[in-house]
Design an enzyme around this catalytic site. Structure first.
Site, PDB file in Angstrom:
ATOM      1  N   ARG A 105       0.883  -1.178   0.000  1.00  0.00           N
ATOM      2  CA  ARG A 105       0.000   0.000   0.000  1.00  0.00           C
ATOM      3  C   ARG A 105       0.909   1.212   0.000  1.00  0.00           C
ATOM      4  NH1 ARG A 105      -5.385   1.390   3.405  1.00  0.00           N
ATOM      5  NH2 ARG A 105      -6.114  -0.057   1.817  1.00  0.00           N
ATOM      6  N   HIS A 132      -7.348   0.645  -6.416  1.00  0.00           N
ATOM      7  CA  HIS A 132      -7.514  -0.216  -5.230  1.00  0.00           C
ATOM      8  C   HIS A 132      -8.203  -1.515  -5.673  1.00  0.00           C
ATOM      9  CE1 HIS A 132      -7.735  -1.475  -1.201  1.00  0.00           C
ATOM     10  NE2 HIS A 132      -8.639  -0.676  -0.709  1.00  0.00           N
ATOM     11  N   GLN A 135     -10.029  -4.149  -3.255  1.00  0.00           N
ATOM     12  CA  GLN A 135     -11.349  -3.767  -2.765  1.00  0.00           C
ATOM     13  C   GLN A 135     -12.433  -4.176  -3.761  1.00  0.00           C
ATOM     14  OE1 GLN A 135     -12.163  -2.117   0.304  1.00  0.00           O
ATOM     15  NE2 GLN A 135     -14.169  -2.841  -0.330  1.00  0.00           N
ATOM     16  N   ASP A 220     -17.314   6.892  -1.785  1.00  0.00           N
ATOM     17  CA  ASP A 220     -16.066   6.835  -1.005  1.00  0.00           C
ATOM     18  C   ASP A 220     -15.878   8.221  -0.389  1.00  0.00           C
ATOM     19  OD1 ASP A 220     -13.562   6.070  -0.022  1.00  0.00           O
ATOM     20  OD2 ASP A 220     -12.550   6.180  -1.971  1.00  0.00           O
ATOM     21  N   CYS A 260     -16.304   1.270   0.486  1.00  0.00           N
ATOM     22  CA  CYS A 260     -15.090   0.520   0.830  1.00  0.00           C
ATOM     23  C   CYS A 260     -14.719   0.702   2.301  1.00  0.00           C
ATOM     24  CB  CYS A 260     -13.940   0.941  -0.073  1.00  0.00           C
ATOM     25  SG  CYS A 260     -13.473   2.673   0.052  1.00  0.00           S
ATOM     26  N   ARG A 288     -13.317  -8.965   2.106  1.00  0.00           N
ATOM     27  CA  ARG A 288     -11.902  -8.712   1.789  1.00  0.00           C
ATOM     28  C   ARG A 288     -11.078  -9.959   2.124  1.00  0.00           C
ATOM     29  NH1 ARG A 288     -10.001  -3.468   1.653  1.00  0.00           N
ATOM     30  NH2 ARG A 288      -8.123  -4.521   0.938  1.00  0.00           N
TER      31      ARG A 288
HETATM   32  N1  NVA Z   1     -10.014   6.608  -1.617  1.00  0.00           N
HETATM   33  C1  NVA Z   1      -9.660   6.189  -0.280  1.00  0.00           C
HETATM   34  C2  NVA Z   1      -9.859   4.710  -0.126  1.00  0.00           C
HETATM   35  C3  NVA Z   1      -9.527   4.191   1.258  1.00  0.00           C
HETATM   36  C4  NVA Z   1      -9.705   2.702   1.368  1.00  0.00           C
HETATM   37  C5  NVA Z   1      -8.210   6.584  -0.009  1.00  0.00           C
HETATM   38  O1  NVA Z   1      -7.372   6.399  -0.890  1.00  0.00           O
HETATM   39  O2  NVA Z   1      -7.934   7.096   1.083  1.00  0.00           O
HETATM   40  N1   CP Z   2     -11.191  -0.310   2.407  1.00  0.00           N
HETATM   41  C1   CP Z   2      -9.937  -0.337   2.859  1.00  0.00           C
HETATM   42  O1   CP Z   2      -8.995  -0.574   2.111  1.00  0.00           O
HETATM   43  O2   CP Z   2      -9.815  -0.115   4.194  1.00  0.00           O
HETATM   44  P1   CP Z   2      -8.460   0.122   4.997  1.00  0.00           P
HETATM   45  O3   CP Z   2      -7.920   1.471   4.560  1.00  0.00           O
HETATM   46  O4   CP Z   2      -8.876   0.116   6.430  1.00  0.00           O
HETATM   47  O5   CP Z   2      -7.485  -0.966   4.678  1.00  0.00           O
END
Ligand code: NVA
Ligand code: CP
Length: 306
Positions: A105, A132, A135, A220, A260, A288
């Site tokens: 990540r 992502h 997800q 989101d 998500c 997940r």
């Molecule tokens: N769009 C959000 C998704 C978090 C799972 C982010 O990147 O923070």
């Molecule tokens: N949806 C998701 O990826 O959650 P986290 O940021 O908690 O991993």
């Protein structure tokens, strides 16, 4: 078997993705019936590199490896040499000598691609600024579990044209459903990603028109990780795009709502939306675990008969 990475949904064919969804459902059913007795990865290790925060992604990957009989290593950039400037390619080569797969990540999708090109073990995108895909495996799994095949159905994305939106666009391509995107001017998804999806994906500015007769609505946060300083401006720019129970009433009667998570109640969703029976976000979050088990299994072993 040649090394396969999962950096976006386009790294797997539509057939392979459909297989993964069915396999994830079967793995989930097996876990419910027999408990965590399927342990194909005894003594195998997944390295998990986190440069951004996470709850669901970390817990689901770590639990997946534990239930599979293996081990997951949490590596934060704060505590590793990556955070002190060791080149990405060097890190990828070193980890490839020791672990069986790597999950990352991070911010830059290009950085992830650089890592993957130097890695001789499978690399999984656990979120970048641009995508992502893990997800979406859980999201399509949830939709499929509850409503059957998603082919030719209509999903609606309301909000920012962000990493999640890009992965929804790729999902529309790969699983062959329609996607309407309702975003404010200036917050559109990347044009090249949109163009590649052809007429399956359209931009509809009015939220009521966007959700009309839709099978699934999703959204989101308005400010993603790394955009915290834009929060106030984004709240103003996204005003009017909150997903509410009343908005869902314009969709099909059996429409579902996904998010998500984490969610910001009172911003992109109403205070009470997650209590509405159309919201299936806890099942989505739980999926997940199962979807990523199917993914890890596929990357390390290929197709497995259910
Ligand atoms: N769009 C959000 C998704 C978090 C799972 C982010 O990147 O923070
Ligand atoms: N949806 C998701 O990826 O959650 P986290 O940021 O908690 O991993």
């Amino acid at each position: 078997m040649a090394i396969r990475h999962f950096l976006t949904l386009l790294d797997l064919s539509p057939d392979e993705l459909r297989y993964l969804i069915q396999r994830a459902i079967s793995i989930k059913n097996g876990l419910k019936t027999h408990g965590p007795t399927y342990t194909p990865f005894a003594n195998r290790t997944l390295a998990m590199i986190f440069e951004k925060s996470s709850t669901r992604t970390r817990v689901s990957f770590e639990t997946a490896m534990a239930q599979f009989g293996g081990h997951a290593l949490f590596l934060s950039s704060r505590d590793t040499q990556l955070g002190r400037g060791e080149p990405i390619g060097d890190t990828a080569r070193v980890l490839s000598e020791m672990v069986d797969a790597v999950m990352i990540r991070t911010f830059s999708h290009q950085g992830l691609e650089q890592f993957a090109s130097a890695s001789s073990v499978p690399v999984i995108n656990a979120l970048t600024d641009d995508y992502h895909p893990c997800q979406l495996l859980a999201d399509v799994m949830t939709w499929t579990e509850l409503r059957g095949s998603v082919k030719d159905r209509t999903a609606v994305w309301i909000g920012d044209g962000n990493n999640m939106c890009h992965s929804w666009i790729n999902a529309a391509r790969q699983f062959d459903f329609r996607l309407r995107i309702c975003c404010p001017e200036g917050y559109e998804p990347r044009q090249d990603i949109l163009d590649a999806a052809g007429d399956r994906v359209s931009i509809v500015r009015d939220p009521h028109a966007a959700v009309a007769d839709a099978d699934l609505i999703t959204t989101d946060v308005w400010a993603s990780m790394g955009q915290e300083e834009e929060q106030a401006k984004r709240e103003a720019d996204f005003a009017g795009l909150q997903v509410t129970e009343a908005l869902l009433d314009h969709a099909r009667e059996d429409a579902l709502f996904l998010h998500c998570l984490p969610a910001h109640r009172g911003e992109e969703i109403s205070e009470t939306l997650l209590d509405d029976p159309r919201a299936v976000v806890w099942q989505e979050a739980g999926n997940r675990l199962h979807a990523q088990k199917a993914l890890i299994e596929f990357l390390l072993l290929g197709h497995v008969d259910s």
